[in-house]
Design a protein around this motif. Structure first.
Motif, short mmCIF file in Angstrom:
data_model
loop_
_atom_site.label_atom_id
_atom_site.label_comp_id
_atom_site.label_asym_id
_atom_site.label_seq_id
_atom_site.Cartn_x
_atom_site.Cartn_y
_atom_site.Cartn_z
N TYR A 15 72.26 26.42 123.34
CA TYR A 15 71.98 27.86 123.44
C TYR A 15 71.62 28.28 124.87
N GLY A 40 69.05 13.82 112.95
CA GLY A 40 67.74 14.32 112.52
C GLY A 40 67.69 15.85 112.52
N ASN A 41 66.61 16.40 112.00
CA ASN A 41 66.42 17.85 111.99
C ASN A 41 66.46 18.38 113.43
N GLY A 42 67.19 19.47 113.59
CA GLY A 42 67.22 20.13 114.90
C GLY A 42 68.04 19.42 115.97
N GLN A 43 68.85 18.42 115.57
CA GLN A 43 69.66 17.70 116.56
C GLN A 43 70.94 18.44 116.93
N GLY A 44 71.31 19.46 116.13
CA GLY A 44 72.46 20.28 116.52
C GLY A 44 73.66 20.22 115.60
N THR A 47 74.76 23.79 114.75
CA THR A 47 75.29 24.42 115.98
C THR A 47 76.68 23.88 116.29
N GLU A 155 75.49 20.56 105.08
CA GLU A 155 74.57 19.97 104.09
C GLU A 155 74.83 20.52 102.67
N1 LIG Z 1 70.32 31.12 117.51
C1 LIG Z 1 69.62 30.18 118.13
N2 LIG Z 1 69.09 30.40 119.37
C2 LIG Z 1 68.41 29.43 120.02
N3 LIG Z 1 68.18 28.20 119.54
C3 LIG Z 1 68.67 27.93 118.32
C4 LIG Z 1 69.42 28.89 117.55
N4 LIG Z 1 69.79 28.32 116.38
C5 LIG Z 1 69.30 27.06 116.41
N5 LIG Z 1 68.63 26.83 117.56
C6 LIG Z 1 67.97 25.57 117.96
O1 LIG Z 1 68.98 24.60 118.21
C7 LIG Z 1 68.55 23.31 117.76
C8 LIG Z 1 69.59 22.73 116.80
O2 LIG Z 1 69.58 23.49 115.60
P1 LIG Z 1 70.61 23.18 114.43
O3 LIG Z 1 70.36 24.18 113.35
O4 LIG Z 1 71.98 23.09 114.98
O5 LIG Z 1 70.12 21.71 113.99
P2 LIG Z 1 70.51 20.84 112.73
O6 LIG Z 1 70.86 19.47 113.23
O7 LIG Z 1 71.54 21.52 111.90
O8 LIG Z 1 69.12 20.77 111.96
P3 LIG Z 1 68.72 20.59 110.39
O9 LIG Z 1 69.07 19.18 110.01
O10 LIG Z 1 67.25 20.79 110.44
O11 LIG Z 1 69.45 21.64 109.59
C9 LIG Z 1 67.16 23.50 117.15
O12 LIG Z 1 66.20 23.12 118.10
C10 LIG Z 1 67.09 25.00 116.87
O13 LIG Z 1 65.78 25.47 117.00
#
Ligand SMILES: Nc1ncnc2c1ncn2[C@@H]1O[C@H](COP(=O)(O)OP(=O)(O)OP(=O)(O)O)[C@@H](O)[C@H]1O
Length: 256
Positions: A15, A40-44, A47, A155
């Protein structure tokens, strides 16, 4: 024959320009193959999926795809209230046409998709009033009712009980192998990836992306490093064979 449906080249997502979520990743999705993303959670993971769909711009690298992509999000929030059958028909919007009403065939395919997930009885219910798991199943039914070359699911089993997890995992397998589409799904369950995936993407805590076939990438060592919890590979015997799965060990706090 070129059976690649989606390809990324040194793709970096995030981002903020100087804050990549993970190292450059190069992926190839092929017809009939299933790819699982674990991290893991928040790894992307989400995104990355949004970037593949073109909903989010990459920080670096390219995405190329041939054919239609369909997406099943984790959740769907709408300002309006729709019936379940209308939600599923919405997935067929491209087939229906701008000013036309859904045809008998559209309704038939929508009902069939609900039946495949054993939720035909919810057709006339309001989507907003369903449980989280029921909503997740409707979103999957919507994807089933729609033709596509690539199906991306974020998921897809998080809110589901074990019986429905099994139904959905089996459906993803048959979609890839019988309809010959590319399936890409994220999961926190290594056992699901072990059961149906051909290829794996692991997004590690230090942002490394490990990609390749299941045998090479889905190992006790990689998974233990990824989750920071001991993960053991196990064989489960059933009447008609022996299955490999992965089990996490949560009991470290109890002592040996
Ligand atoms: N619109 C946004 N603007 C800024 N940062 C964001 C945005 N959406 C997500 N993030 C950040 O980007 C990172 C990755 O988020 P993402 O949702 O892709 O992770 P994830 O691997 O799918 O997590 P989870 O397993 O918890 O669903 C996180 O730190 C989140 O806070």
């Amino acid at each position: 024959m070129n059976d690649i449906t989606l390809k990324t080249t040194d793709l970096v997502c995030g981002y903020q320009p100087n804050c990549p979520l993970f190292d450059p990743v190069s992926l190839e999705l092929r017809r009939g193959e299933i790819t699982a993303i674990l991290g893991g959670n928040g790894q992307g993971k989400t995104t990355l999926m949004k970037t593949l769909l073109g909903h989010h711009q990459p920080l670096q690298g390219q995405v190329a795809h041939a054919g239609e992509i369909n997406f099943v999000p984790q959740r769907f929030d709408s300002a309006f209230s729709y019936s379940v059958i209308d939600m599923v028909l919405m997935g067929r919007a491209n087939n229906i046409g701008l000013f036309s009403s859904p045809s008998h065939l559209d309704f038939q395919m929508a009902h069939q998709a609900l039946d495949m997930l054993s939720i035909g009885y919810l057709a006339e219910h309001e989507f907003d009033r369903l449980s989280g798991g029921q909503q997740q199943l409707v979103l999957i039914a919507r994807a089933l009712a729609t033709k596509c070359d690539v199906l991306i699911l974020d998921e897809p089993t998080t809110a589901l009980d074990l019986a429905f997890q099994s139904t959905v995992i089996e459906l993803l397998y048959s979609l890839a192998k019988e309809r010959n589409i590319s399936v890409l799904f994220s999961t926190h369950e290594p056992a699901q990836a072990q059961l149906i995936a051909d290829n794996i993407l692991l997004i590690m805590k230090d942002k490394r992306c490990l990609t390749g076939n299941k045998r090479d990438i889905l190992t006790e060592q990689n998974l233990t490093e990824l989750y920071g919890v001991p993960i053991q590979k196990c064989q489960i015997r059933r009447d008609n064979g022996c299955y490999t799965t992965f089990l996490p060990y949560f009991g470290g706090f109890l002592g040996e």
